[in-house]
Design a protein around this motif. Sequence first.
Motif, PDB file in Angstrom:
ATOM      1  N   PRO A   1       8.106   1.766  -1.527  1.00 19.37           N
ATOM      2  CA  PRO A   1       7.719   1.412  -2.900  1.00 19.37           C
ATOM      3  C   PRO A   1       7.102   0.015  -3.007  1.00 19.37           C
ATOM      4  O   PRO A   1       6.104  -0.167  -3.697  1.00 19.37           O
ATOM      5  CB  PRO A   1       9.026   1.512  -3.678  1.00 19.37           C
ATOM      6  CG  PRO A   1       9.871   2.446  -2.895  1.00 19.37           C
ATOM      7  CD  PRO A   1       9.500   2.199  -1.455  1.00 19.37           C
ATOM      8  N   HIS A   2       7.691  -0.948  -2.328  1.00 11.81           N
ATOM      9  CA  HIS A   2       7.212  -2.332  -2.447  1.00 11.81           C
ATOM     10  C   HIS A   2       5.814  -2.501  -1.859  1.00 11.81           C
ATOM     11  O   HIS A   2       4.930  -3.075  -2.485  1.00 11.81           O
ATOM     12  CB  HIS A   2       8.191  -3.291  -1.766  1.00 11.81           C
ATOM     13  CG  HIS A   2       7.743  -4.718  -1.787  1.00 11.81           C
ATOM     14  ND1 HIS A   2       7.731  -5.469  -2.933  1.00 11.81           N
ATOM     15  CD2 HIS A   2       7.259  -5.510  -0.810  1.00 11.81           C
ATOM     16  CE1 HIS A   2       7.271  -6.679  -2.659  1.00 11.81           C
ATOM     17  NE2 HIS A   2       6.966  -6.731  -1.366  1.00 11.81           N
TER      18      HIS A   2
ATOM     19  N   ASP B   1       3.565  -0.045  -0.887  1.00 15.33           N
ATOM     20  CA  ASP B   1       2.540   0.945  -1.228  1.00 15.33           C
ATOM     21  C   ASP B   1       2.482   1.302  -2.713  1.00 15.33           C
ATOM     22  O   ASP B   1       1.695   2.166  -3.100  1.00 15.33           O
ATOM     23  CB  ASP B   1       2.775   2.211  -0.399  1.00 15.33           C
ATOM     24  CG  ASP B   1       2.753   1.910   1.088  1.00 15.33           C
ATOM     25  OD1 ASP B   1       1.683   1.529   1.580  1.00 15.33           O
ATOM     26  OD2 ASP B   1       3.800   2.044   1.751  1.00 15.33           O
ATOM     27  N   GLN B   2       3.305   0.665  -3.539  1.00 12.39           N
ATOM     28  CA  GLN B   2       3.343   0.911  -4.984  1.00 12.39           C
ATOM     29  C   GLN B   2       3.505   2.402  -5.310  1.00 12.39           C
ATOM     30  O   GLN B   2       2.759   2.986  -6.093  1.00 12.39           O
ATOM     31  CB  GLN B   2       2.090   0.361  -5.684  1.00 12.39           C
ATOM     32  CG  GLN B   2       2.007  -1.148  -5.721  1.00 12.39           C
ATOM     33  CD  GLN B   2       1.595  -1.749  -4.386  1.00 12.39           C
ATOM     34  OE1 GLN B   2       0.631  -1.321  -3.784  1.00 12.39           O
ATOM     35  NE2 GLN B   2       2.337  -2.738  -3.931  1.00 12.39           N
TER      36      GLN B   2
ATOM     37  N   LYS C   1      -2.209   9.127  -5.391  1.00  9.73           N
ATOM     38  CA  LYS C   1      -2.158   7.948  -4.525  1.00  9.73           C
ATOM     39  C   LYS C   1      -1.984   8.349  -3.062  1.00  9.73           C
ATOM     40  O   LYS C   1      -2.648   7.803  -2.175  1.00  9.73           O
ATOM     41  CB  LYS C   1      -1.023   7.017  -4.954  1.00  9.73           C
ATOM     42  CG  LYS C   1      -0.980   5.749  -4.120  1.00  9.73           C
ATOM     43  CD  LYS C   1      -0.036   4.748  -4.682  1.00  9.73           C
ATOM     44  CE  LYS C   1      -0.746   4.103  -5.840  1.00  9.73           C
ATOM     45  NZ  LYS C   1      -0.334   2.761  -6.130  1.00  9.73           N
TER      46      LYS C   1
ATOM     47  N   ASP D   1       2.907  10.474  -7.755  1.00 10.10           N
ATOM     48  CA  ASP D   1       2.389   9.839  -6.541  1.00 10.10           C
ATOM     49  C   ASP D   1       1.356  10.680  -5.795  1.00 10.10           C
ATOM     50  O   ASP D   1       0.785  10.214  -4.818  1.00 10.10           O
ATOM     51  CB  ASP D   1       3.534   9.515  -5.575  1.00 10.10           C
ATOM     52  CG  ASP D   1       4.419   8.394  -6.085  1.00 10.10           C
ATOM     53  OD1 ASP D   1       3.907   7.487  -6.761  1.00 10.10           O
ATOM     54  OD2 ASP D   1       5.625   8.423  -5.796  1.00 10.10           O
TER      55      ASP D   1
ATOM     56  N   SER E   1       6.738   5.623  -5.898  1.00 14.00           N
ATOM     57  CA  SER E   1       8.017   5.719  -6.596  1.00 14.00           C
ATOM     58  C   SER E   1       9.239   5.755  -5.678  1.00 14.00           C
ATOM     59  O   SER E   1      10.345   5.528  -6.145  1.00 14.00           O
ATOM     60  CB  SER E   1       8.023   6.965  -7.486  1.00 14.00           C
ATOM     61  OG  SER E   1       7.899   8.129  -6.690  1.00 14.00           O
TER      62      SER E   1
END
Length: 85
Positions: free
Chosen positions: A23-24, A26-27, A77, A74, A29
Amino acid sequence: MDLCPEASDRPSLRLKKRGYLTPHQDQISAFMKVYEIKLDCNPEYNKNDFIESFWLFPDDLIEWLYGGEPAKSDLLKLVQIFYQE
């Protein structure tokens, strides 16, 4: 589980690990291990869980999602990360 009961011989199943996302960094969930599955037939799926299934190329899926088709948050993305040049 028989993936392809209509196939006369055993279908070829290929599994490839595409990546590990966080998450941090690759943004997204959740933490994800992403695999690509290639199969020589249309797999059986639970018709109580899914209305339909079909194959799309990555660019077609991206266009479909930009067109407003509902999907997991997601998915767009992930396809962009692993399949768009």
